[in-house]
Motif scaffolding. Structure first.
Motif, PDB file in Angstrom:
ATOM      1  N   LYS A   2       0.812  -1.754   0.000  1.00  0.00           N
ATOM      2  CA  LYS A   2       0.030  -0.054   0.122  1.00  0.00           C
ATOM      3  C   LYS A   2       1.267   1.090   0.556  1.00  0.00           C
ATOM      4  O   LYS A   2       1.677   0.818   0.368  1.00  0.00           O
ATOM      5  N   GLU A 129      -1.046  -2.095  -4.364  1.00  0.00           N
ATOM      6  CA  GLU A 129      -1.796  -2.715  -3.722  1.00  0.00           C
ATOM      7  C   GLU A 129      -3.148  -1.971  -3.810  1.00  0.00           C
ATOM      8  O   GLU A 129      -4.536  -1.722  -4.543  1.00  0.00           O
ATOM      9  N   GLN A 130      -2.820  -1.182  -3.451  1.00  0.00           N
ATOM     10  CA  GLN A 130      -3.571   0.317  -3.100  1.00  0.00           C
ATOM     11  C   GLN A 130      -3.069   1.494  -2.482  1.00  0.00           C
ATOM     12  O   GLN A 130      -1.618   1.343  -2.937  1.00  0.00           O
ATOM     13  N   HIS A 131      -3.634   2.543  -3.121  1.00  0.00           N
ATOM     14  CA  HIS A 131      -3.307   3.624  -3.246  1.00  0.00           C
ATOM     15  C   HIS A 131      -3.720   4.704  -2.609  1.00  0.00           C
ATOM     16  O   HIS A 131      -4.814   4.682  -2.626  1.00  0.00           O
ATOM     17  N   ASN A 146      -8.098   8.257  -6.792  1.00  0.00           N
ATOM     18  CA  ASN A 146      -7.964   8.408  -4.806  1.00  0.00           C
ATOM     19  C   ASN A 146      -7.414   9.209  -4.554  1.00  0.00           C
ATOM     20  O   ASN A 146      -5.878   9.286  -3.898  1.00  0.00           O
ATOM     21  N   LEU A 168      -7.083   3.056   1.320  1.00  0.00           N
ATOM     22  CA  LEU A 168      -6.102   2.394   1.582  1.00  0.00           C
ATOM     23  C   LEU A 168      -6.257   0.910   2.134  1.00  0.00           C
ATOM     24  O   LEU A 168      -5.950  -0.298   1.977  1.00  0.00           O
ATOM     25  N   LYS A 170      -9.435  -0.761   1.609  1.00  0.00           N
ATOM     26  CA  LYS A 170     -10.705  -1.529   0.814  1.00  0.00           C
ATOM     27  C   LYS A 170     -10.172  -2.891   0.139  1.00  0.00           C
ATOM     28  O   LYS A 170      -8.461  -2.451  -0.163  1.00  0.00           O
TER      29      LYS A 170
END
Ligand SMILES: [Mg+2]
Length: 171
Positions: A2, A129-131, A146, A168, A170
């Motif tokens: 992340k 994977e997420q940002h 985001n 983050l 999610k």
């Protein structure tokens, strides 16, 4: 991994924090004691270190909360990154700031932050994977997903932190 794309000025720094420094320092020199030289000297020595303007402790605590709650790593998108990744890492250690800086975004020809972050996301899409993008100035971030816009007067507030954590974490 992340990732937090992190801006500093207006996010970890706040206008109100700087104003409070100015007000408290000026208040020591009221009336006949007014000394403009001493005031500006104190402003420099009390609000900066060798890296630049000090951050607002309250905002730094929110960053710690965000990082502890998500395990996210930091990629610096602030113009402070011009000093280089190693200086950013050194400052993080010196100031005992929370989390880990893993990288800085590249400096593009266009200078458009949205492009710089977009390129970074494209290049590392397999590892990120997420940002989330945290910035007070979103004019050149219109195409970027985001984004959480921060009010530069206050820097990060509780509701920003909660919004950031939600993004983050999610699935
Ligand atoms: Mg800013």
């Amino acid at each position: 991994m992340k990732v937090i794309f992190l801006d500093f000025d207006g996010v970890l720094n706040s206008v109100d924090n700087m104003n409070s420094y100015g007000a408290s320092i000026r208040s020591r020199y009221l009336g006949d004691d007014y000394d403009a030289m001493a005031i500006s000297k104190n402003l420099l020595s009390e609000t900066r270190d060798k890296y630049g303007q000090l951050f607002d402790d309250r905002c730094v605590r929110w960053l710690e909360y965000i990082i502890s709650s998500t395990g996210a790593k930091i990629v610096v998108s602030s113009t402070w990154r011009m000093a280089g990744l190693s200086v950013m890492k050194e400052m993080w250690k010196f100031r005992k700031l929370p989390g880990e800086i893993v990288d800085v975004t590249q400096i593009s020809q266009s200078g458009i932050r949205g492009d710089e972050i977009g390129d970074y996301l494209d290049f590392y899409h397999e590892t990120i994977e997420q940002h989330v993008v945290i910035d007070d100035d979103v004019d050149d971030l219109f195409d970027t997903p985001n984004v959480v816009q921060i009010n530069c007067y206050t820097g990060i507030m509780s509701y920003d932190a909660d919004k950031i954590i939600k993004i983050l974490n999610k699935e």
